[in-house]
Design a protein around this motif. Sequence first.
Motif, PDB file in Angstrom:
ATOM      1  N   THR A 240       0.828  -1.201   0.000  1.00 46.62           N
ATOM      2  CA  THR A 240       0.000   0.000   0.000  1.00 46.62           C
ATOM      3  C   THR A 240       0.866   1.257   0.000  1.00 46.62           C
ATOM      4  N   ALA A 241       1.975   1.222   0.721  1.00 45.28           N
ATOM      5  CA  ALA A 241       2.880   2.371   0.767  1.00 45.28           C
ATOM      6  C   ALA A 241       3.466   2.657  -0.614  1.00 45.28           C
ATOM      7  N   VAL A 242       3.834   1.607  -1.350  1.00 45.56           N
ATOM      8  CA  VAL A 242       4.365   1.806  -2.704  1.00 45.56           C
ATOM      9  C   VAL A 242       3.277   2.378  -3.608  1.00 45.56           C
ATOM     10  N   MET A 243       2.061   1.843  -3.497  1.00 51.63           N
ATOM     11  CA  MET A 243       0.959   2.377  -4.287  1.00 51.63           C
ATOM     12  C   MET A 243       0.741   3.851  -3.984  1.00 51.63           C
ATOM     13  N   ARG A 244       0.760   4.198  -2.691  1.00 53.19           N
ATOM     14  CA  ARG A 244       0.530   5.582  -2.274  1.00 53.19           C
ATOM     15  C   ARG A 244       1.603   6.498  -2.862  1.00 53.19           C
ATOM     16  N   GLN A 245       2.848   6.058  -2.816  1.00 51.27           N
ATOM     17  CA  GLN A 245       3.930   6.872  -3.357  1.00 51.27           C
ATOM     18  C   GLN A 245       3.765   7.072  -4.866  1.00 51.27           C
ATOM     19  N   THR A 246       3.369   6.025  -5.566  1.00 47.99           N
ATOM     20  CA  THR A 246       3.194   6.108  -7.015  1.00 47.99           C
ATOM     21  C   THR A 246       2.032   7.028  -7.380  1.00 47.99           C
ATOM     22  N   VAL A 247       0.896   6.834  -6.716  1.00 50.37           N
ATOM     23  CA  VAL A 247      -0.276   7.662  -6.990  1.00 50.37           C
ATOM     24  C   VAL A 247       0.019   9.128  -6.683  1.00 50.37           C
ATOM     25  N   ALA A 248       0.663   9.399  -5.550  1.00 53.97           N
ATOM     26  CA  ALA A 248       0.989  10.775  -5.178  1.00 53.97           C
ATOM     27  C   ALA A 248       1.922  11.412  -6.204  1.00 53.97           C
ATOM     28  N   ALA A 249       2.910  10.660  -6.682  1.00 47.08           N
ATOM     29  CA  ALA A 249       3.851  11.198  -7.664  1.00 47.08           C
ATOM     30  C   ALA A 249       3.158  11.510  -8.989  1.00 47.08           C
ATOM     31  N   LEU A 250       2.272  10.632  -9.419  1.00 48.98           N
ATOM     32  CA  LEU A 250       1.550  10.852 -10.678  1.00 48.98           C
ATOM     33  C   LEU A 250       0.655  12.092 -10.574  1.00 48.98           C
ATOM     34  N   LEU A 251      -0.002  12.266  -9.449  1.00 49.28           N
ATOM     35  CA  LEU A 251      -0.871  13.428  -9.296  1.00 49.28           C
ATOM     36  C   LEU A 251      -0.064  14.713  -9.121  1.00 49.28           C
ATOM     37  N   ALA A 252       1.094  14.613  -8.452  1.00 45.74           N
ATOM     38  CA  ALA A 252       1.955  15.801  -8.333  1.00 45.74           C
ATOM     39  C   ALA A 252       2.433  16.240  -9.704  1.00 45.74           C
ATOM     40  N   ALA A 253       2.770  15.266 -10.557  1.00 45.60           N
ATOM     41  CA  ALA A 253       3.195  15.575 -11.916  1.00 45.60           C
ATOM     42  C   ALA A 253       2.040  16.212 -12.693  1.00 45.60           C
TER      43      ALA A 253
END
Length: 221
Positions: A201-214
């Motif tokens: 879940t932590a990896v998913m959260r990091q990926t989703v957050a990075a995509l939305l920040a971009a």
Amino acid sequence: MHWQNGAQQYTNDAGEESVVTSTSDGRTARGERTRRAVIDAHIALIEAGELKPTGAQIAEQAGISLRALWANFNDLETLFGTTGAELLSRQDTMFVPVSPDLDLPERVDKFCAQRGKLLEFIAPYARAAGLREPFSRELRTNRMRHIARVTDEIEVLFARELAPLPASRRTQTIQALGIASTWASWSVLRDEYGLDVDGATAVMRQTVAALLAAAVHASLG
């Protein structure tokens, strides 16, 4: 009220006569109970680790004859489709919508936490489906239904971040978020990398957050 030729006839308060065919109703009820028993048996076998249960195994688990099983389900494709619909229904009871009005970090956190919970729920069925998907149109359709539901949720939950993007970039971002939060990625995190639920879940959260920040960065030019 009286019986006539296997039917129950009665008169209502308005003096109108009605006929209820008890034999037909009983047969329908028995058929529904049999179908429910088969679906529950199919799911129970998969949960127990039998990823490719046979018709005979399902019938035995359901406590019915193999003939009764195929009398209610024309073939495995029909059974796959019905079981898939039941699993989506069970997922619906677990799903709690995340408010789009929350701040972005809280939306990301709640979205990923719930995705992890739902992906763990479907894990045994997704693994079982993966063995037969290349040969089953129904199983491929079931998978696309799951993906479509996540895509719809993403479009609503992150509309503020996605709306300013050009159409092509918005589509790519939605697809990337979908990949990050559906079974394909989750199975790699859990089965290949060996992460526990919190770690995945932590990896998913990091990926989703990075995509939305971009996406936010792109919308600001």
